[in-house]
Design an enzyme around this catalytic site. Structure first.
Site, PDB file in Angstrom:
ATOM      1  CG  HIS A  76      -5.403   5.052   4.055  1.00 47.44           C
ATOM      2  ND1 HIS A  76      -4.837   4.475   2.959  1.00 47.44           N
ATOM      3  CD2 HIS A  76      -4.382   5.659   4.737  1.00 47.44           C
ATOM      4  CE1 HIS A  76      -3.527   4.718   2.952  1.00 47.44           C
ATOM      5  NE2 HIS A  76      -3.233   5.435   4.023  1.00 47.44           N
ATOM      6  CB  CYS A 127      -9.714   4.585   0.092  1.00 47.86           C
ATOM      7  SG  CYS A 127      -8.107   5.083   0.744  1.00 47.86           S
ATOM      8  CG  ASP A 170      -1.856   1.235   1.212  1.00 47.92           C
ATOM      9  OD1 ASP A 170      -2.413   1.543   0.151  1.00 47.92           O
ATOM     10  OD2 ASP A 170      -2.020   1.894   2.263  1.00 47.92           O
ATOM     11  CB  SER A 171       0.189   4.741  -0.924  1.00 48.83           C
ATOM     12  OG  SER A 171      -0.976   4.892  -0.150  1.00 48.83           O
ATOM     13  CB  CYS A 225      -3.092   0.572  -2.630  1.00 49.51           C
ATOM     14  SG  CYS A 225      -3.109   2.316  -3.075  1.00 49.51           S
TER      15      CYS A 225
HETATM   16  N1  DGL Z   1      -4.977   3.240   0.552  1.00 46.82           N
HETATM   17  C1  DGL Z   1      -4.999   3.726  -0.773  1.00 46.82           C
HETATM   18  C2  DGL Z   1      -6.244   3.301  -1.505  1.00 46.82           C
HETATM   19  O1  DGL Z   1      -6.818   2.289  -1.179  1.00 46.82           O
HETATM   20  C3  DGL Z   1      -4.770   5.163  -1.080  1.00 46.82           C
HETATM   21  C4  DGL Z   1      -4.114   6.076  -0.236  1.00 46.82           C
HETATM   22  C5  DGL Z   1      -3.379   7.182  -0.923  1.00 46.82           C
HETATM   23  O2  DGL Z   1      -3.968   8.167  -1.369  1.00 46.82           O
HETATM   24  O3  DGL Z   1      -2.176   7.010  -0.980  1.00 46.82           O
HETATM   25  O4  DGL Z   1      -6.641   3.963  -2.444  1.00 46.82           O
END
Ligand code: DGL
Length: 271
Positions: free
Chosen positions: A191, A189, A7-8, A70
């Site tokens: 997060h 997302c 993931d980022s 991600c």
């Molecule tokens: N967790 C990432 C996602 O599912 C994105 C987070 C980011 O913007 O880096 O899109």
């Protein structure tokens, strides 16, 4: 060979947790590109370049199979990696994303056939959910809402603060103003589960909320069952290694808040 989870930043930890609960026997490497997060506001080209660098690093560290935990990377980089890099350079390795399994799961949840999507700018602009859901269930409409402030709030550990309420309510109000008949909301997302309590608070009670952890874990279990040639290559020591492109101390302290337990992480350089 290990299973890589990328993931980022910290968001993929919400997926890793569910994967490890479902499939505890395998060895995993988690890589968070925390030094360059967020990806959600970056261009197609940049997300692709960053994601491929991280995937290549995980391949060099003996990952047989990598989950892009991600949505932004899955939306902007997965297809090119599968169609170009893997075919040319790593024909026996596999990279899977999170959008397809999530899209597959919504059919049973929605009655109104109108589904909301909250995601990063990048995922929304890629139109990936609308396209993927449209292919599988043409009668379902996806109402997209970008939430550009949510990832920064989470990465900065401000997601439980009172200030976060403003941005949670703001984007949910904008989504519902677009279409009030939504009966299912995809948290597109990885997060966003960290904001779940606040999202529930500001969303009408009858709306189903779809988080991706269990969906992705089930889909990985299914993939490994259908691909014994990959499954047999995966080592089964039950270990996990955490890597970050940021400082290991910073990752350890934030990740342990998200995972609710202390972990040890190592810094990794992508050069
Ligand atoms: N967790 C990432 C996602 O599912 C994105 C987070 C980011 O913007 O880096 O899109």
């Amino acid at each position: 060979m290990k299973i890589g989870v990328f993931d980022s930043g910290y968001g993929g930890l919400t997926i890793l947790e569910e994967i490890r609960e479902r499939l505890p026997q395998y060895d995993y490497i988690y890589l968070g590109d925390n030094a360059r997060t967020p990806y959600g506001t970056r261009s197609f080209e940049v997300v692709y370049r960053y994601t491929w660098q991280c995937v290549k690093k995980l391949f060099e560290m003996d990952c047989q199979l990598i989950i892009l935990a991600c949505n932004t990377a899955s939306a902007k980089a997965l297809r090119s990696i599968q169609q170009n890099e893997l075919i040319q350079n790593y024909p026996n390795r596999r990279v899977l994303g999170v959008i397809r399994p999530t899209a597959e799961s919504i059919d049973e949840l929605t009655k109104t056939r109108i589904v909301g999507l909250v995601a990063t700018d990048g995922t929304v602009q890629s139109n990936s959910y609308t396209l993927e859901v449209g292919k599988l269930f043409p009668d379902i409409e996806v109402v997209n809402q970008a939430c550009p402030m949510w990832v920064p709030l989470i990465e900065n550990n401000e997601h439980l603060s009172d200030g976060a309420d403003f941005f949670v309510k703001k984007y949910l109000d904008q989504l519902l103003a677009k279409n009030g008949a939504i009966d299912t909301l995809i948290l597109g997302c990885t997060h966003y589960p960290l904001l779940l309590q606040k999202i529930k608070h500001y969303l009408p009670e009858h709306i189903n909320i779809v988080t991706q952890g269990t969906i992705v874990a089930d889909s990985l279990a299914d993939y490994l069952r259908r691909h014994p040639e990959t499954e047999q290559l995966c080592s089964k020591g039950g270990n996990i290694q955490f890597l970050t492109t940021e400082s290991s101390e910073k990752f350890q302290s934030s990740a342990s808040i998200f995972l609710k337990k202390a972990i040890k992480a190592d810094h990794i350089s992508l050069d």
